[in-house]
Structures are given as C-alpha cells and as structure tokens.
Design an enzyme around this catalytic site. Structure first.
Site, mmCIF file in Angstrom:
data_model
loop_
_atom_site.group_PDB
_atom_site.id
_atom_site.type_symbol
_atom_site.label_atom_id
_atom_site.label_comp_id
_atom_site.label_asym_id
_atom_site.label_seq_id
_atom_site.Cartn_x
_atom_site.Cartn_y
_atom_site.Cartn_z
ATOM 1 N N LYS A 9 0.832 -1.195 0.000
ATOM 2 C CA LYS A 9 0.000 0.000 0.000
ATOM 3 C C LYS A 9 0.882 1.266 0.000
ATOM 4 O O LYS A 9 2.107 1.179 0.138
ATOM 5 C CB LYS A 9 -0.952 -0.066 1.203
ATOM 6 C CG LYS A 9 -1.879 -1.297 1.093
ATOM 7 C CD LYS A 9 -3.113 -1.202 1.941
ATOM 8 C CE LYS A 9 -2.891 -1.626 3.340
ATOM 9 N NZ LYS A 9 -4.167 -1.839 4.091
ATOM 10 N N TYR A 49 -12.743 -2.187 -1.512
ATOM 11 C CA TYR A 49 -13.081 -2.096 -0.088
ATOM 12 C C TYR A 49 -14.589 -2.026 0.148
ATOM 13 O O TYR A 49 -15.022 -1.514 1.193
ATOM 14 C CB TYR A 49 -12.372 -0.896 0.537
ATOM 15 C CG TYR A 49 -10.884 -1.153 0.806
ATOM 16 C CD1 TYR A 49 -10.475 -2.275 1.530
ATOM 17 C CD2 TYR A 49 -9.898 -0.280 0.359
ATOM 18 C CE1 TYR A 49 -9.127 -2.523 1.791
ATOM 19 C CE2 TYR A 49 -8.545 -0.516 0.619
ATOM 20 C CZ TYR A 49 -8.175 -1.639 1.333
ATOM 21 O OH TYR A 49 -6.846 -1.892 1.597
ATOM 22 N N PHE A 57 -13.664 3.769 9.527
ATOM 23 C CA PHE A 57 -12.372 3.952 8.864
ATOM 24 C C PHE A 57 -12.476 3.931 7.340
ATOM 25 O O PHE A 57 -11.461 4.054 6.657
ATOM 26 C CB PHE A 57 -11.371 2.878 9.336
ATOM 27 C CG PHE A 57 -11.780 1.442 9.053
ATOM 28 C CD1 PHE A 57 -11.545 0.868 7.814
ATOM 29 C CD2 PHE A 57 -12.391 0.682 10.031
ATOM 30 C CE1 PHE A 57 -11.912 -0.444 7.543
ATOM 31 C CE2 PHE A 57 -12.769 -0.633 9.773
ATOM 32 C CZ PHE A 57 -12.523 -1.205 8.520
ATOM 33 N N ARG A 85 -0.966 -14.389 4.625
ATOM 34 C CA ARG A 85 -1.487 -13.666 5.795
ATOM 35 C C ARG A 85 -0.630 -13.937 7.030
ATOM 36 O O ARG A 85 -0.434 -13.071 7.874
ATOM 37 C CB ARG A 85 -2.963 -14.024 6.033
ATOM 38 C CG ARG A 85 -3.849 -13.356 4.983
ATOM 39 C CD ARG A 85 -5.292 -13.709 5.158
ATOM 40 N NE ARG A 85 -5.939 -13.041 6.285
ATOM 41 C CZ ARG A 85 -6.370 -11.783 6.281
ATOM 42 N NH1 ARG A 85 -6.199 -11.032 5.198
ATOM 43 N NH2 ARG A 85 -6.979 -11.264 7.327
ATOM 44 N N THR A 91 -3.962 -7.742 11.009
ATOM 45 C CA THR A 91 -4.250 -6.434 10.404
ATOM 46 C C THR A 91 -3.799 -5.289 11.313
ATOM 47 O O THR A 91 -3.199 -4.320 10.855
ATOM 48 C CB THR A 91 -5.766 -6.317 10.122
ATOM 49 O OG1 THR A 91 -6.148 -7.416 9.300
ATOM 50 C CG2 THR A 91 -6.096 -5.019 9.417
ATOM 51 N N ASN A 112 -0.742 -0.213 7.513
ATOM 52 C CA ASN A 112 -0.256 -1.564 7.859
ATOM 53 C C ASN A 112 0.477 -2.227 6.683
ATOM 54 O O ASN A 112 0.504 -3.438 6.559
ATOM 55 C CB ASN A 112 -1.405 -2.438 8.389
ATOM 56 C CG ASN A 112 -2.495 -2.648 7.367
ATOM 57 O OD1 ASN A 112 -2.440 -2.110 6.261
ATOM 58 N ND2 ASN A 112 -3.485 -3.457 7.713
ATOM 59 N N HIS A 115 -1.912 -5.245 1.892
ATOM 60 C CA HIS A 115 -3.221 -5.912 1.910
ATOM 61 C C HIS A 115 -3.007 -7.301 1.351
ATOM 62 O O HIS A 115 -2.220 -7.481 0.413
ATOM 63 C CB HIS A 115 -4.233 -5.164 1.035
ATOM 64 C CG HIS A 115 -5.457 -5.978 0.773
ATOM 65 N ND1 HIS A 115 -6.521 -6.035 1.659
ATOM 66 C CD2 HIS A 115 -5.761 -6.837 -0.242
ATOM 67 C CE1 HIS A 115 -7.428 -6.879 1.172
ATOM 68 N NE2 HIS A 115 -6.999 -7.377 0.031
ATOM 69 N N GLU A 126 -10.660 -10.766 -5.969
ATOM 70 C CA GLU A 126 -9.766 -9.591 -5.959
ATOM 71 C C GLU A 126 -8.791 -9.620 -7.140
ATOM 72 O O GLU A 126 -8.508 -8.589 -7.742
ATOM 73 C CB GLU A 126 -9.014 -9.512 -4.623
ATOM 74 C CG GLU A 126 -9.946 -9.163 -3.464
ATOM 75 C CD GLU A 126 -9.236 -9.112 -2.115
ATOM 76 O OE1 GLU A 126 -8.031 -9.415 -2.039
ATOM 77 O OE2 GLU A 126 -9.903 -8.755 -1.125
HETATM 78 P P1 CMP Z 1 -6.554 -4.264 4.638
HETATM 79 O O1 CMP Z 1 -6.072 -5.649 4.868
HETATM 80 O O2 CMP Z 1 -6.187 -3.583 3.377
HETATM 81 O O3 CMP Z 1 -8.156 -4.287 4.769
HETATM 82 C C1 CMP Z 1 -8.902 -3.166 5.172
HETATM 83 C C2 CMP Z 1 -8.017 -2.049 5.618
HETATM 84 O O4 CMP Z 1 -8.679 -1.075 6.389
HETATM 85 C C3 CMP Z 1 -6.941 -2.598 6.564
HETATM 86 O O5 CMP Z 1 -6.021 -3.363 5.853
HETATM 87 C C4 CMP Z 1 -6.458 -1.338 7.202
HETATM 88 O O6 CMP Z 1 -5.574 -0.607 6.350
HETATM 89 C C5 CMP Z 1 -7.761 -0.574 7.326
HETATM 90 N N1 CMP Z 1 -8.398 -0.767 8.639
HETATM 91 C C6 CMP Z 1 -9.031 -1.856 9.091
HETATM 92 N N2 CMP Z 1 -9.510 -1.670 10.337
HETATM 93 C C7 CMP Z 1 -9.165 -0.402 10.654
HETATM 94 C C8 CMP Z 1 -9.360 0.399 11.798
HETATM 95 N N3 CMP Z 1 -10.013 -0.076 12.866
HETATM 96 N N4 CMP Z 1 -8.856 1.642 11.795
HETATM 97 C C9 CMP Z 1 -8.204 2.120 10.716
HETATM 98 N N5 CMP Z 1 -7.995 1.413 9.582
HETATM 99 C C10 CMP Z 1 -8.457 0.157 9.557
#
Ligand code: CMP
Length: 149
Positions: A9, A49, A57, A85, A91, A112, A115, A126
């Site tokens: 990302k 998403y 979020f 994963r 996450t 993070n 993805h 996806e």
């Molecule tokens: P990803 O695996 O890309 O899937 C959804 C994304 O939303 C996740 O990684 C984070 O980047 C973001 N995300 C998920 N939960 C939260 C949260 N509680 N607060 C902020 N960002 C979030």
C-alpha cells in the site's frame, strides 16, 4: 494452485518496503504470478473495499489507498492465502506476531503496509478486479521441487 492478491500500500511504497515484501514472499517459497505498479482510481478503491462501506475507517481508507502508488501482485502456492497472511501478521500491527511484516514495520491499523486476500474465494474475486487474465504469467517455478512435497 491457490492464488492471492497482495498490495504493497502507499505507506509501504513510500517507506521503501516493496523489496522487503517481495523478498519475504519469495523466501517463503511462493511464486510471483503478476505485478504492476500503479495509482488506484477511486472506483477501484471503492470496489476493493466495498465490504467496509459505512465503517468509521472507510472514508480515510479510500483517501489513503488512492494517495500514492501501490504495488499490486498475485502470488501463488499451496494455501497461498493463509501463508501470505501469516507472513504479513494481523491487520492491527500491535497484534501482529514478532517476525511478521506488520510487527516489524508498522504500529497501527490503517498504515499496515500491505493488503492480502482473506480467503481463497476473495483471492479469486480480488485478482479478477485488479488484473486482466492476460496479465497473469504462467511459468515454471523450478525451485518448487525443493519446496513442495
Ligand atoms: P486491509 O487488509 O487492506 O483491509 C482493510 C483495511 O482497512 C486494513 O487493511 C487497514 O488498512 C484498514 N483498517 C481496518 N480496520 C481499521 C481500523 N479499525 N482503523 C483504521 N484502519 C483500519
């Protein structure tokens, strides 16, 4: 063989971690099947998403994922979804196990680094969303004979 979508990302790209992510997945024994470095359109971000619409979020997440380039990839291997994963960690970086990518390079949840598809069915969906069929490269991963039973 199972496939999964992996995105480095915008935070991972800006922090120079594309190579680190690829290196960890290569060392794990997974096979790279497709890759492209790209800006994410708002339409693609919304489609990717969609399951998070309405969550607190969601809007910041759309802003984040469209804020800079991402490295989109397809990785393949037995149980590729679970294996990737596991390499990424949970996450929320604060819950990610030591040694995982998110533990080693992140502190919170939005930023993070990567993805990765959360189940094989979503992996298929996806990959279909991010790649055209002709962008997937069929090739012989010769190291498989030393990695796969
Ligand atoms: P990803 O695996 O890309 O899937 C959804 C994304 O939303 C996740 O990684 C984070 O980047 C973001 N995300 C998920 N939960 C939260 C949260 N509680 N607060 C902020 N960002 C979030």
């Amino acid at each position: 063989m199972e496939r999964t979508l992996v995105l480095v990302k915008p935070d991972g790209v800006q922090r120079g971690l594309i190579g680190e992510v690829i290196s960890r997945l290569e060392r794990r024994g997974l096979k790279l099947t497709a890759a492209k470095f790209m800006m994410v359109s708002l339409d693609l971000a919304k489609a990717h998403y969609a399951e998070h619409v309405g969550k607190g979020f969601y809007e910041p997440l759309l802003k984040f994922i469209t804020s800079g380039p991402v490295m989109a990839m397809v990785w393949e291997g037995p149980n590729a979804v679970a294996a990737v994963r596991q390499t990424m960690g949970k996450t929320n970086a604060l819950e990610a196990a030591p040694g995982t990518l998110r533990h080693d390079f992140a502190l919170q949840t939005r930023f993070n680094i990567t993805h990765a598809s959360d189940c094989p069915e979503n992996g298929i969906k996806e990959i279909d969303l991010w790649f055209k069929p002709e962008e997937l490269v069929e090739w012989q991963h010769d190291l498989d004979k030393w990695i796969l039973e």
